[in-house]
Design a protein around this motif. Structure first.
Motif, PDB file in Angstrom:
ATOM      1  N   ASN A   1      -2.529  62.305  68.768  1.00 58.19           N
ATOM      2  CA  ASN A   1      -2.347  63.419  69.685  1.00 58.19           C
ATOM      3  C   ASN A   1      -2.013  62.848  71.062  1.00 58.19           C
ATOM      4  O   ASN A   1      -2.731  62.014  71.577  1.00 58.19           O
TER       5      ASN A   1
ATOM      6  N   GLY B   1       4.582  60.729  79.986  1.00 61.37           N
ATOM      7  CA  GLY B   1       5.854  60.807  79.274  1.00 61.37           C
ATOM      8  C   GLY B   1       5.803  61.814  78.124  1.00 61.37           C
ATOM      9  O   GLY B   1       6.786  61.993  77.426  1.00 61.37           O
TER      10      GLY B   1
ATOM     11  N   ASP C   1      25.772  59.674  66.678  1.00 60.22           N
ATOM     12  CA  ASP C   1      25.371  59.661  68.081  1.00 60.22           C
ATOM     13  C   ASP C   1      26.606  59.969  68.902  1.00 60.22           C
ATOM     14  O   ASP C   1      27.500  59.148  69.048  1.00 60.22           O
TER      15      ASP C   1
ATOM     16  N   HIS D   1      22.683  63.879  68.837  1.00 61.58           N
ATOM     17  CA  HIS D   1      22.137  62.525  68.688  1.00 61.58           C
ATOM     18  C   HIS D   1      21.297  62.435  67.417  1.00 61.58           C
ATOM     19  O   HIS D   1      21.041  63.438  66.759  1.00 61.58           O
ATOM     20  N   LYS D   2      20.848  61.224  67.091  1.00 57.56           N
ATOM     21  CA  LYS D   2      20.033  61.033  65.892  1.00 57.56           C
ATOM     22  C   LYS D   2      18.655  61.657  66.088  1.00 57.56           C
ATOM     23  O   LYS D   2      18.134  61.643  67.202  1.00 57.56           O
TER      24      LYS D   2
ATOM     25  N   TYR E   1      12.253  60.851  65.332  1.00 52.70           N
ATOM     26  CA  TYR E   1      11.333  61.596  66.200  1.00 52.70           C
ATOM     27  C   TYR E   1      10.300  62.390  65.418  1.00 52.70           C
ATOM     28  O   TYR E   1      10.632  63.180  64.547  1.00 52.70           O
ATOM     29  N   GLN E   2       9.045  62.177  65.780  1.00 51.60           N
ATOM     30  CA  GLN E   2       7.939  62.810  65.080  1.00 51.60           C
ATOM     31  C   GLN E   2       7.671  64.197  65.661  1.00 51.60           C
ATOM     32  O   GLN E   2       7.499  64.350  66.862  1.00 51.60           O
TER      33      GLN E   2
ATOM     34  N   LYS F   1       0.272  66.991  66.022  1.00 50.77           N
ATOM     35  CA  LYS F   1      -0.245  66.110  67.062  1.00 50.77           C
ATOM     36  C   LYS F   1       0.732  65.915  68.207  1.00 50.77           C
ATOM     37  O   LYS F   1       0.340  65.793  69.347  1.00 50.77           O
ATOM     38  N   VAL F   2       2.027  65.825  67.876  1.00 54.81           N
ATOM     39  CA  VAL F   2       2.979  65.449  68.907  1.00 54.81           C
ATOM     40  C   VAL F   2       4.366  66.013  68.584  1.00 54.81           C
ATOM     41  O   VAL F   2       4.715  66.206  67.414  1.00 54.81           O
TER      42      VAL F   2
ATOM     43  N   GLN G   1       7.988  64.862  69.687  1.00 55.50           N
ATOM     44  CA  GLN G   1       8.755  63.888  70.470  1.00 55.50           C
ATOM     45  C   GLN G   1      10.019  64.491  71.071  1.00 55.50           C
ATOM     46  O   GLN G   1      10.512  63.989  72.072  1.00 55.50           O
TER      47      GLN G   1
ATOM     48  N   SER H   1       9.307  65.456  74.453  1.00 53.86           N
ATOM     49  CA  SER H   1       9.101  64.382  75.423  1.00 53.86           C
ATOM     50  C   SER H   1      10.373  64.139  76.226  1.00 53.86           C
ATOM     51  O   SER H   1      10.350  63.423  77.221  1.00 53.86           O
TER      52      SER H   1
ATOM     53  N   ARG I   1       9.865  67.274  81.592  1.00 49.43           N
ATOM     54  CA  ARG I   1      10.372  65.949  81.283  1.00 49.43           C
ATOM     55  C   ARG I   1      11.843  65.724  81.658  1.00 49.43           C
ATOM     56  O   ARG I   1      12.312  64.593  81.674  1.00 49.43           O
TER      57      ARG I   1
ATOM     58  N   GLU J   1      13.313  63.172  84.369  1.00 53.08           N
ATOM     59  CA  GLU J   1      13.328  61.760  84.026  1.00 53.08           C
ATOM     60  C   GLU J   1      14.298  61.473  82.872  1.00 53.08           C
ATOM     61  O   GLU J   1      15.040  60.503  82.901  1.00 53.08           O
TER      62      GLU J   1
END
Lengths: 195, 166
Positions: free
Chosen positions: A188, A194, B58, B76-77, B81-82, B86-87, B89, B92, B98, B101
């Motif tokens: 997590n 980031g 890509d 893009h590929k 990416y997960q 939990k996450v 990507q 991100s 985000r 950046e």
């Protein structure tokens, strides 16, 4: 008890009568080599992927996950093994990491991560240790294989070239700042910079 | 004697019946590949060897959109990416917080809206699994021809037709 110790100390403290100084020096030197060699052999033996995944916790979780990634199989056929990313090449750093790893073996013996659930619960903490280590050494282990000086941006994907020629080139960021989770599933990530 | 004869006839009839039933089921079992050829290109009864995974493309810059509400395809590929409990990507790079950046386009405001058009602070759960709607591209040959016509072309054609009539 105290008497016995005193006796031993007396023997040790007494100058040698039976053996020559030469014998003692050379003998000591040889014993040193044998000890040293044995130590390094043990170090090498524990520095292989087989050793890392001989432990079920590692095989069933992180090794399993690694297999789906580019660091396990790719067009060039170069494989990254556990120690490639997790153990420094330089001797002092290596010893420091090994001492840290002893604590992880402790974790194994007392079963702090012996199920997938327990591993997942602990993963954020374990991952953070690795991120901190790689951040502190400027992603040294990555750079052992990926050398910035030989990266040809014109051959990279557009987004990669863009990121590498700016924040990476200026030294503002290092590999692990942008490339978390390249070898294993992520924990997590709430609160991680980031994410 | 008569009963024996009758019995023989009965037996023969039974034999014929059972064997014909047998033949019929055997015939049912034969499935001709051609009759069942589908989009997958092999008979439904066989398991084909899957083709090797294609290399995702890509691409520099967007692929554009065919109609205003289209979910843009991913330039893009995405394989690495997960996206799970939990996450995420993708976020991100594509989340509001985000983009400064990452220099990626922000997910549009619709991604922050509930079904009732209320705005949320974070990406709405119904837009969480990005690849449900956004797909990466590869150089594959289309399985069926695409007969889509851009609405601008239709309007142009209608316009042309109108001016031809006058």
């Amino acid at each position: 008890m105290m008497d016995k110790l005193k006796q031993v100390w007396r023997v040790l403290a007494k100058p040698s009568v039976h053996y020559s100084l030469g014998f003692l020096t050379i003998g000591g030197f040889l014993a040193g080599i044998i000890f040293w060699g044995g130590f390094n052999t043990a170090l090498e033996a524990t520095n292989t992927e087989e050793f890392c995944i001989s432990c079920h916790e590692m095989e069933a979780n992180v090794y399993e996950e690694l297999q789906g990634t580019i660091h396990f199989s790719n067009r060039s056929g170069v494989r990254a093994t556990c120690p490639d990313c997790h153990v420094p090449h330089e001797w002092t750093n290596k010893i420091a990491r090994k001492m840290q790893a002893s604590k992880e073996v402790w974790g194994k013996i007392f079963g702090t991560i012996n199920t997938r659930e327990k591993f997942e619960a602990k993963r954020r903490e374990l991952a953070e240790h690795e991120w901190a280590r790689l951040k502190a050494n400027d992603s040294l282990e990555c750079r052992n294989c990926h050398n910035f000086d030989y990266m040809d941006f014109t051959r990279q994907a557009p987004r990669a070239a863009e990121a590498h020629s700016t924040s990476l080139a200026s030294g503002e960021k290092t590999c692990i700042d942008c490339h978390k989770g390249i070898a294993h599933h992520l924990p997590n990530m709430t609160g991680v910079k980031g994410y | 004697m008569k009963t024996v004869k009758q019995n023989v006839v009965k037996m023969a009839a039974l034999l014929a019946l059972t064997s014909s039933a047998f033949l019929a089921t055997a015939a049912d079992k034969v499935i001709h590949e051609d009759d069942f050829a589908t989009l997958r290109g092999t008979a439904i009864t066989s398991e084909p060897t899957p083709p090797p995974l294609k290399n995702e493309v890509d691409h520099k810059g967007t692929f554009g959109r065919a109609f205003p509400t289209q979910a843009p395809v991913v330039p893009h590929k995405v394989r690495k990416y997960q996206v799970n409990l939990k996450v995420n990507q993708c976020l991100s790079c594509h989340d509001r917080s985000r983009i400064k950046e990452s220099k990626a386009p922000m997910v549009s405001v619709t991604h922050y809206m509930t079904r009732e058009n209320h705005f949320l602070a974070q990406v709405s759960p119904r837009r969480y699994f990005c690849t449900q709607c956004h797909v990466a591209q590869d150089e594959a040959k289309p399985l069926v021809p695409n007969v889509f016509i851009d609405v601008d072309k239709l309007l142009e054609a209608a316009e042309a037709k109108k001016s031809a009539e006058h």
